[in-house]
Motif scaffolding. Structure first.
Motif, short mmCIF file in Angstrom:
data_model
loop_
_atom_site.label_atom_id
_atom_site.label_comp_id
_atom_site.label_asym_id
_atom_site.label_seq_id
_atom_site.Cartn_x
_atom_site.Cartn_y
_atom_site.Cartn_z
N UNK A 26 -0.54 -10.15 5.52
CA UNK A 26 -1.48 -9.84 6.58
C UNK A 26 -2.20 -8.54 6.22
N UNK A 27 -3.03 -8.05 7.14
CA UNK A 27 -3.82 -6.87 6.82
C UNK A 27 -2.94 -5.65 6.54
N UNK A 28 -1.91 -5.43 7.36
CA UNK A 28 -1.03 -4.27 7.18
C UNK A 28 -0.29 -4.36 5.84
N UNK A 29 0.19 -5.56 5.51
CA UNK A 29 0.94 -5.75 4.27
C UNK A 29 0.04 -5.57 3.05
N UNK A 30 -1.19 -6.05 3.15
CA UNK A 30 -2.14 -5.87 2.04
C UNK A 30 -2.36 -4.39 1.76
N UNK A 31 -2.58 -3.61 2.81
CA UNK A 31 -2.82 -2.18 2.64
C UNK A 31 -1.58 -1.47 2.11
N UNK A 32 -0.39 -1.89 2.56
CA UNK A 32 0.84 -1.28 2.07
C UNK A 32 1.01 -1.54 0.57
N UNK A 33 0.73 -2.77 0.13
CA UNK A 33 0.87 -3.09 -1.29
C UNK A 33 -0.18 -2.38 -2.13
N UNK A 34 -1.32 -2.04 -1.51
CA UNK A 34 -2.41 -1.40 -2.24
C UNK A 34 -2.44 0.11 -2.04
N UNK A 35 -1.36 0.68 -1.52
CA UNK A 35 -1.32 2.12 -1.28
C UNK A 35 -1.70 2.89 -2.55
N UNK A 36 -2.70 3.77 -2.42
CA UNK A 36 -3.17 4.54 -3.56
C UNK A 36 -4.29 3.87 -4.34
N UNK A 37 -4.57 2.62 -4.07
CA UNK A 37 -5.65 1.91 -4.75
C UNK A 37 -6.96 2.15 -4.00
N UNK A 38 -8.08 2.32 -4.70
CA UNK A 38 -9.36 2.55 -4.00
C UNK A 38 -9.71 1.47 -2.99
N UNK A 39 -9.28 0.23 -3.22
CA UNK A 39 -9.60 -0.85 -2.28
C UNK A 39 -8.97 -0.63 -0.92
N UNK A 40 -7.87 0.12 -0.88
CA UNK A 40 -7.19 0.37 0.39
C UNK A 40 -8.02 1.25 1.31
N UNK A 41 -8.99 1.96 0.77
CA UNK A 41 -9.83 2.85 1.56
C UNK A 41 -10.97 2.08 2.23
N UNK A 42 -11.20 0.86 1.82
CA UNK A 42 -12.31 0.07 2.36
C UNK A 42 -11.81 -0.90 3.42
N UNK A 43 -12.59 -1.09 4.46
CA UNK A 43 -12.26 -2.07 5.50
C UNK A 43 -12.85 -3.42 5.10
N UNK A 44 -12.43 -3.91 3.94
CA UNK A 44 -13.00 -5.13 3.37
C UNK A 44 -11.88 -6.02 2.85
N UNK A 45 -11.45 -7.01 3.65
CA UNK A 45 -10.37 -7.91 3.20
C UNK A 45 -10.65 -8.57 1.85
N UNK A 46 -11.90 -8.88 1.57
CA UNK A 46 -12.21 -9.50 0.28
C UNK A 46 -11.89 -8.55 -0.87
N UNK A 47 -12.14 -7.25 -0.66
CA UNK A 47 -11.80 -6.26 -1.69
C UNK A 47 -10.29 -6.14 -1.83
N UNK A 48 -9.55 -6.21 -0.72
CA UNK A 48 -8.09 -6.17 -0.80
C UNK A 48 -7.58 -7.35 -1.62
N UNK A 49 -8.11 -8.55 -1.30
CA UNK A 49 -7.64 -9.75 -1.99
C UNK A 49 -7.93 -9.67 -3.48
N UNK A 50 -9.13 -9.21 -3.83
CA UNK A 50 -9.48 -9.10 -5.25
C UNK A 50 -8.60 -8.10 -5.97
#
Length: 311
Positions: free
Chosen positions: A184-208
């Motif tokens: 989900x959104x929270x889990x995606x951001x947790x897995x991407x902690x420290x990644x530039x994509x985590x700073x964007x409110x863009x689920x497509x960027x998280x998925x990529x």
């Protein structure tokens, strides 16, 4: 011929649910409803969700030889899940304490209990189950070593659906097998902690960004907005039907169970996600976790999904 559409390797908990006007903040006490006890746990929920939709499903899990363990086994069997892989031990059955507010949103604290004792040896001992499943579905309410063993032990060609909940860093061999990795959104951001994509409110960027880490495909669930699916061919957003939300508890598990089943039936990822979004929405319209999971015929009464920009 493989004997199961889906083998779920995961957790089984008793859900202790209290309704509240609003969820408490730090240091705050609020009054709630009478305590209700329901069968739950991400693994058990996903198995029931798939079986209720018609999938030939088995569960590989651990419970205690207590009243909660008996409740969980009875619920699995009533839904048509094969419980031959459920191990009963002396440790207490896992418990989840859940508060649900007036909007249907929930907060959950899990005491793993027997779930924490599911070991690689238990997975290896269930080799006949793993060899018989088209799809293996796992979550992270059990030890990572057990998840990794399930990845190694699944049948050649069997697909792995991994719901990274609660979020944890995944070994490379587990990530590489995910098809899809479901967050989900929270889990995606947790897995991407420290990644530039985590700073964007863009689920497509998280998925990529998650896809670049090794999984074969990624699905991000977006609550009332539906879900997003990504693989090497691109990214697609799937809107959800608009329903009156009663309780979101277990909706993500209903989604993942339905997704895993449709993938086992041969659906392509986008088609499976479209079906799973409808199942997750239907679960939100009823109270409880497993008690809210729909049967296939229940989906016919859902409204059509709105276009993504109208949700």
């Amino acid at each position: 011929m493989l004997g199961y559409d889906l083998l779920v390797v995961g957790s089984a908990n008793a859900d202790l649910v209290i309704g509240v006007d609003r969820r408490p903040g730090a240091g705050e006490t609020v009054l709630g409803s009478d305590l209700a006890v329901h069968p739950g746990g991400k693994g058990a929920n996903q198995a029931v969700a798939a079986a209720r939709l018609g999938a030939r499903t088995a569960l590989l899990a651990r419970v205690g030889g207590d009243a909660y363990g008996r409740l969980l086994l009875d619920a699995q069997r009533a839904a048509g899940v094969d419980t031959v892989g459920v191990l009963v031990g002396e440790e207490p059955t896992g418990v989840a304490v859940i508060t649900v507010d007036r909007a249907g949103d929930n907060s959950i604290v899990v005491s793993p209990g027997a779930n924490a004792r599911l070991e690689p040896g238990d997975i290896r001992a269930a080799g006949s189950l793993l060899a018989s499943a088209r799809v293996v579905s796992a979550q992270l309410e059990i030890p990572m070593a057990a998840v990794a063993e399930a990845v190694r032990s699944r049948a050649p060609g069997a697909r792995l659906v991994l719901n990274a909940s609660p979020p944890a860093q995944l070994p490379p061999q587990v990530l590489a097998a995910c098809d899809p990795l479901v967050v989900n959104e929270h889990e995606a951001l947790a897995l991407l902690s420290g990644h530039p994509a985590a700073e964007a409110d863009e689920p497509a960027a998280w998925a990529s960004a998650l896809l670049s880490r090794g999984p074969r495909s990624v699905v991000v669930t977006l609550g009332a907005a539906g879900a997003l699916a990504a693989d090497r061919n691109g990214v697609v957003t799937v809107p959800a039907p608009r329903v009156a939300v009663v309780d979101t508890t277990g909706a993500g598990d209903a989604f993942t169970g339905a997704l895993a089943w449709r993938l086992s039936a041969g659906d392509v990822l986008e088609t499976a996600v479209r079906y799973a979004v409808r199942v997750g929405s239907a679960a939100c319209a009823r109270a409880g976790a497993q008690s809210s999971f729909p049967r296939a015929e229940d989906l016919a009464v859902l409204p059509d999904a709105l276009p993504a920009d109208e949700n």
